[in-house]
Scaffold this motif. Structure first.
Motif, PDB file in Angstrom:
ATOM      1  N   THR A 139       7.500   4.263  -2.105  1.00  0.00           N
ATOM      2  CA  THR A 139       7.175   2.881  -1.752  1.00  0.00           C
ATOM      3  C   THR A 139       8.394   2.059  -1.352  1.00  0.00           C
ATOM      4  O   THR A 139       9.542   2.384  -1.685  1.00  0.00           O
TER       5      THR A 139
ATOM      6  N   GLU B  23      -2.230  -5.866   7.806  1.00  0.00           N
ATOM      7  CA  GLU B  23      -2.015  -4.441   7.557  1.00  0.00           C
ATOM      8  C   GLU B  23      -1.444  -3.795   8.817  1.00  0.00           C
ATOM      9  O   GLU B  23      -1.812  -4.177   9.935  1.00  0.00           O
TER      10      GLU B  23
ATOM     11  N   ARG C 187       1.854   3.170   5.507  1.00  0.00           N
ATOM     12  CA  ARG C 187       0.857   2.096   5.458  1.00  0.00           C
ATOM     13  C   ARG C 187       1.474   0.908   4.733  1.00  0.00           C
ATOM     14  O   ARG C 187       2.109   1.086   3.699  1.00  0.00           O
TER      15      ARG C 187
ATOM     16  N   GLU D 284       3.897   2.069   1.693  1.00  0.00           N
ATOM     17  CA  GLU D 284       3.942   3.386   1.051  1.00  0.00           C
ATOM     18  C   GLU D 284       3.864   4.472   2.108  1.00  0.00           C
ATOM     19  O   GLU D 284       3.050   4.399   3.040  1.00  0.00           O
TER      20      GLU D 284
ATOM     21  N   GLU E 256       3.893   8.835   3.029  1.00  0.00           N
ATOM     22  CA  GLU E 256       3.268  10.060   2.534  1.00  0.00           C
ATOM     23  C   GLU E 256       4.249  10.934   1.764  1.00  0.00           C
ATOM     24  O   GLU E 256       3.845  11.889   1.130  1.00  0.00           O
TER      25      GLU E 256
ATOM     26  N   LEU F 103       0.979  -3.131  -5.142  1.00  0.00           N
ATOM     27  CA  LEU F 103       0.792  -1.718  -4.823  1.00  0.00           C
ATOM     28  C   LEU F 103      -0.670  -1.307  -5.008  1.00  0.00           C
ATOM     29  O   LEU F 103      -1.214  -0.514  -4.231  1.00  0.00           O
ATOM     30  N   THR F 104      -1.328  -1.852  -6.026  1.00  0.00           N
ATOM     31  CA  THR F 104      -2.753  -1.588  -6.240  1.00  0.00           C
ATOM     32  C   THR F 104      -3.579  -2.116  -5.076  1.00  0.00           C
ATOM     33  O   THR F 104      -4.519  -1.453  -4.606  1.00  0.00           O
TER      34      THR F 104
ATOM     35  N   LEU G 268      -2.582  -2.453  -2.022  1.00  0.00           N
ATOM     36  CA  LEU G 268      -2.339  -1.571  -0.887  1.00  0.00           C
ATOM     37  C   LEU G 268      -3.188  -0.313  -0.976  1.00  0.00           C
ATOM     38  O   LEU G 268      -3.776   0.132   0.022  1.00  0.00           O
ATOM     39  N   ARG G 269      -3.279   0.262  -2.159  1.00  0.00           N
ATOM     40  CA  ARG G 269      -3.979   1.539  -2.319  1.00  0.00           C
ATOM     41  C   ARG G 269      -5.495   1.382  -2.383  1.00  0.00           C
ATOM     42  O   ARG G 269      -6.231   2.189  -1.816  1.00  0.00           O
ATOM     43  N   GLN G 270      -5.969   0.345  -3.066  1.00  0.00           N
ATOM     44  CA  GLN G 270      -7.413   0.194  -3.258  1.00  0.00           C
ATOM     45  C   GLN G 270      -8.067  -0.729  -2.236  1.00  0.00           C
ATOM     46  O   GLN G 270      -9.270  -0.657  -2.020  1.00  0.00           O
TER      47      GLN G 270
ATOM     48  N   TRP H 192      -7.304  -1.089   1.117  1.00  0.00           N
ATOM     49  CA  TRP H 192      -6.841  -0.741   2.469  1.00  0.00           C
ATOM     50  C   TRP H 192      -8.016  -0.743   3.444  1.00  0.00           C
ATOM     51  O   TRP H 192      -9.087  -0.215   3.155  1.00  0.00           O
TER      52      TRP H 192
END
Length: 383
Positions: free
Chosen positions: A15, A79, A91, A117, A119, A293-294, A296-298, A300
């Motif tokens: 990240t 985004e 992303r 973040e 890959e 960060l949450t 971004l991940r959840q 998106w």
């Protein structure tokens, strides 16, 4: 936005996290223009410009972590997706917020949080996520730290007042997401020497480091204040990377102190190595950084065609499971309702079910006793 406090986890190596303030009049316009230009130049694959409320509603119809929502003070959500080293996808989300207070003299001030973040583990040579969203121009003042008195891409001179200096040092180590470096000028530098040493850092690290300068006459007061507040010293003509609070595992003041930094426009190799080494240490993940960060991940939204197909299949499966559970609940409810109706009908006709009686009671077939027992079943208890 939430106050900074540390969680028990560390910042993932995949990240890039940043948080600051934009002091210009139209921050969202600056972001849109930059994203449009980068997409036209094929630097990024695609981007989205979203209303935070609508974005939160459109993510899923199923419950999710509340920390994935940007909060009521969010103004806009952006985004972007791009690739580095050919095939590594990055992303990133940038959220703009109303300021926490109006203490600033600049009424147009807007706060922002950026989470990106990749890959795989992040590399300092990759493009800075900050300049994917914000234009890398001195004319756009997006790069002010949340801690007042610190700005990226420039050398920030320490306050003359001892009390202000100590407050700045405390705030930089406790509230800021950036790495802070203090450099002492052994003598007043020329134009080349006034150039920030952070300009020599690789792109992704350059916008994670804020440089502070102590003037030649501040040598003693800066050294005393830093020793008292942080337990680290500032060599005359040298530099030090400031610790974090709570302290980063592996940090040692001597290890991240440089005795001599020549401010003549040449690359300060030793100091740059110390900064890079500090950046590689495990860093506690602040609570508000964890929330970013949450999100971004959840939360998106910018999916590729393949991701949209996978997402659609997952949604079909989840809907099917939900429908199956609802059908099973309806069947149980119907069975219970039918049983209740049957019991009521039987009670209305006087044909109540009987429990097996002892052999002696079976011989007594008096109609009066049978009626008395039936009525007793429906008699309300005395209160």
């Amino acid at each position: 936005m939430a106050k900074s406090s540390s969680s028990s986890t560390t910042v993932p190596r995949t990240t890039w996290l940043g948080r600051g303030r934009h002091l210009g009049p139209e921050p969202e316009r600056d972001v849109r223009r930059n994203l449009l230009a980068l997409k036209a130049a094929r630097v990024i694959d695609d981007f989205l410009d979203l209303d935070p409320v609508e974005a939160a509603r459109s993510t899923d119809l199923f419950p999710r972590d509340e920390s994935a929502d940007p909060g009521p003070s969010a103004r806009r959500l952006f985004e972007a997706r791009w690739r580095v080293t050919g095939d590594v996808t990055v992303r990133a989300q940038l959220t703009t917020y109303e300021p926490e207070s109006r203490r600033s003299d600049n009424e147009s001030e807007v706060a922002w949080v950026l989470a990106a973040e990749a890959e795989r583990a992040w590399e300092a040579s990759w493009p800075s996520p900050a300049t994917v969203f914000w234009p890398d121009s001195d004319r756009v003042a997006w790069d002010h730290d949340r801690v007042r008195g610190g700005r990226l891409r420039t050398a920030n001179y320490l306050p003359k007042d001892d009390g202000e200096l100590r407050r700045l040092l405390r705030d930089c180590t406790r509230q800021s997401w950036f790495i802070h470096v203090v450099v002492h000028e052994a003598m007043t530098p020329d134009a080349l020497g006034r150039r920030p040493v952070t300009a020599f850092l690789p792109p992704s690290l350059r916008h994670r480091v804020i440089e502070h300068r102590a003037t030649p006459e501040q040598a003693l007061i800066a050294d005393f204040a830093m020793k008292r507040e942080l337990g680290v010293g500032l060599p005359r003509g040298g530099a030090v990377v400031l610790p974090l609070t709570p302290e980063t595992p592996g940090y040692d003041a001597e290890r991240f102190t440089v005795g001599d930094v020549f401010l003549d426009g040449t690359e300060p190799t030793e100091l740059l190595e110390k900064i890079s080494e500090f950046a590689s240490l495990p860093r506690p993940l602040a609570t508000d950084a964890e929330q970013a960060l949450t999100r971004l991940r959840q939360g998106w939204h910018l999916l590729t065609p393949d991701e949209e197909l996978v997402h659609a299949r997952a949604m079909v499966t989840r809907y099917a499971e939900a429908l199956k559970a609802m059908t099973a609940s309806c069947d149980l409810y119907r069975e219970a309702a039918e049983s209740a109706h049957a019991a009521l009908a039987e009670a209305g006709s006087g044909n109540t079910p009987r429990t097996p009686a002892p052999a002696a009671a079976e011989q007594d077939t008096s109609p009066l006793k049978a009626l008395t027992k039936t009525l007793a079943l429906f008699r309300r208890p005395d209160r």
